[in-house]
Design a protein around this motif. Structure first.
Motif, PDB file in Angstrom:
ATOM      1  N   ALA A  48      31.256  21.693  18.298  1.00 25.02           N
ATOM      2  CA  ALA A  48      29.806  21.986  18.210  1.00 25.02           C
ATOM      3  C   ALA A  48      29.027  22.552  19.442  1.00 25.02           C
ATOM      4  N   ASP A  49      27.916  23.187  19.209  1.00 24.89           N
ATOM      5  CA  ASP A  49      27.336  23.985  20.301  1.00 24.89           C
ATOM      6  C   ASP A  49      26.329  22.991  21.040  1.00 24.89           C
ATOM      7  N   GLY A  50      26.389  22.790  22.202  1.00 27.27           N
ATOM      8  CA  GLY A  50      25.595  22.067  23.019  1.00 27.27           C
ATOM      9  C   GLY A  50      25.706  20.515  22.907  1.00 27.27           C
ATOM     10  N   TRP A  55      26.466  15.268  19.907  1.00 23.68           N
ATOM     11  CA  TRP A  55      26.265  13.983  19.717  1.00 23.68           C
ATOM     12  C   TRP A  55      25.754  13.567  18.298  1.00 23.68           C
ATOM     13  N   ILE A  56      24.814  14.528  17.738  1.00 23.42           N
ATOM     14  CA  ILE A  56      24.658  14.293  16.439  1.00 23.42           C
ATOM     15  C   ILE A  56      25.497  14.325  15.461  1.00 23.42           C
ATOM     16  N   MET A  57      26.495  15.251  15.455  1.00 26.69           N
ATOM     17  CA  MET A  57      27.894  15.449  14.816  1.00 26.69           C
ATOM     18  C   MET A  57      28.685  14.392  14.946  1.00 26.69           C
TER      19      MET A  57
END
Lengths: 76, 319
Positions: A48-50, A55-57
């Motif tokens: 994921a980007d960033g 973190w959220i994923m």
């Protein structure tokens, strides 16, 4: 890459074993699936980007993993 | 003559079938141990197959009614006397939602996790009446008084594993003393080792435990104490799930279902029920047949169980 994957599997083996033992003959295949799915999900999250996206994923991966394992361990 | 004889045999076979059925349903079994002259006696209150076979993912008891929630989103209503079972299909869930947990508050409202980030209020007919969005995801849900008791994710090692909040004020969080989140070598281990379950409470007291532990925590939200259960080291008890279920009948007395090593059709269940007085050498136990899935109600004189056959069983304390 292959050795990293092998190390990861080696790392997960005792945990998978413990959960399989916990579930005994109930649904061992499902227990293994919980960990395999988590591993795949973490891999996708890492792309994921960033930092926050990762973190959220990653948290979503863990929520899915907890849902998978709690059905086997806590469900009646 | 031959027809008369065949008819007689048929009647006898039917009678035998009914007798076998009655034996399996009534399930009267021999009670063991009676340190204070008490014995436990079991009997079936309903026929088999009334409680759905789907995995039970939530249980609550309040205002004289017991409620179960299955992973197929069936809300099961069991009357206080255990003789009536009603099933209501939950209506209003989104396709991606998978319910988990059930809490009943002092006003009789029923709450579940429609997802880790949504608490939903269920009507007694199973319809979703209200949704509360959560900033911090929750992975377990129970009820205590006017507050929901929950486990949030991520868990912090060494911190209380449970907390409470009013259902409509999810940010107004209070730590629930008792279970402390356990350490683990890896993130996966930390997640699985800190899964927890809670039983049926008495007044403000609620028992909660980690599935592989032989002790449970009793807390009222301000004080807590741990209760050891050394009897669970018995050979027949499943060491991976020694405490199968607990229901308090008083602040210091409780019903305990012990997990069994023996599987039934690949499913884990409990085959031993005990009535225990904390701190006293007073335990009455009973082998239950058919095995139990969980406790749905309990008081000082009796305990209602849902069996693996989908019936409701009553176990009473007899002098």
């Amino acid at each position: 890459m292959a050795s990293t994957f092998a190390r990861r599997l080696l790392h997960l083996a005792p945990i998978i074993g413990a959960l399989v033992l916990l579930l005994a003959d109930a649904r061992p295949a499902q227990a293994v699936m919980c960990f395999q799915d988590l591993d795949t999900c973490y891999y996708r999250a890492a792309l994921a980007d960033g930092y926050w996206g990762m973190w959220i994923m990653g948290l979503d991966c863990e929520l899915t993993f907890v849902d998978c394992t709690r059905r086997a361990i806590i469900g009646r | 003559m031959k027809e008369g004889s065949r008819a007689g045999r048929d009647r006898l076979a039917r009678l035998m079938d009914m007798f076998r059925f009655a034996l399996s349903v009534v399930g009267v079994v021999v009670a063991t141990v009676a340190s204070a002259g008490e014995v436990l006696k079991a009997s079936a209150l309903t026929r088999a197959g009334l409680v759905p076979n789907a995995l039970i993912v939530g249980r609550a008891s309040c205002l004289g009614t017991s409620w179960l929630l299955t992973e197929e989103a069936q809300l099961v209503e069991i009357s206080g006397d255990g003789r009536s079972v009603g099933i209501h299909q939950a209506v209003g869930l989104k396709p991606e939602e998978r319910v988990w947990g059930l809490g009943c508050l002092s006003d009789g409202s029923l709450w579940t996790l429609a997802s880790a980030r949504t608490v939903a209020r269920l009507g007694r007919n199973g319809h979703i009446q209200e949704r509360i969005e959560l900033r911090v995801p929750r992975v377990a849900l129970f009820g205590t008084g006017e507050r929901l008791l929950f486990q949030a994710l991520p868990t912090a090692e060494g911190a209380p594993a449970l907390a409470t909040s009013p259902p409509r004020q999810p940010e107004s969080v209070r730590a629930w003393p008792g279970l402390i989140a356990r350490a683990a070598g890896t993130r996966e281990q930390q997640l699985t080792r800190n899964l927890l379950n809670c039983g049926l409470g008495f007044e403000r007291w609620l028992p909660c435990w980690f599935p592989d532990d032989m002790r449970f925590s009793l807390s009222d939200g301000s004080a807590s104490r741990a209760i050891e259960l050394p009897a669970l080291r018995a050979a027949a008890v499943d060491p991976t799930a020694p405490i199968w279920d607990i229901a308090l009948s008083a602040a210091n007395r409780f019903w305990l279902l012990a997990g069994s090593r023996r599987r039934l059709d690949g499913r884990r269940a409990a085959r031993q029920l005990s009535w225990i007085v904390e701190g006293a050498a007073r335990t009455v136990s009973l082998e239950i047949d058919p095995p139990a899935r969980l406790i749905v109600a309990a008081d000082e004189s009796r305990c209602l169980l849902v069996t693996t056959q989908g019936s409701v069983m009553e176990v009473v304390v007899m002098q």
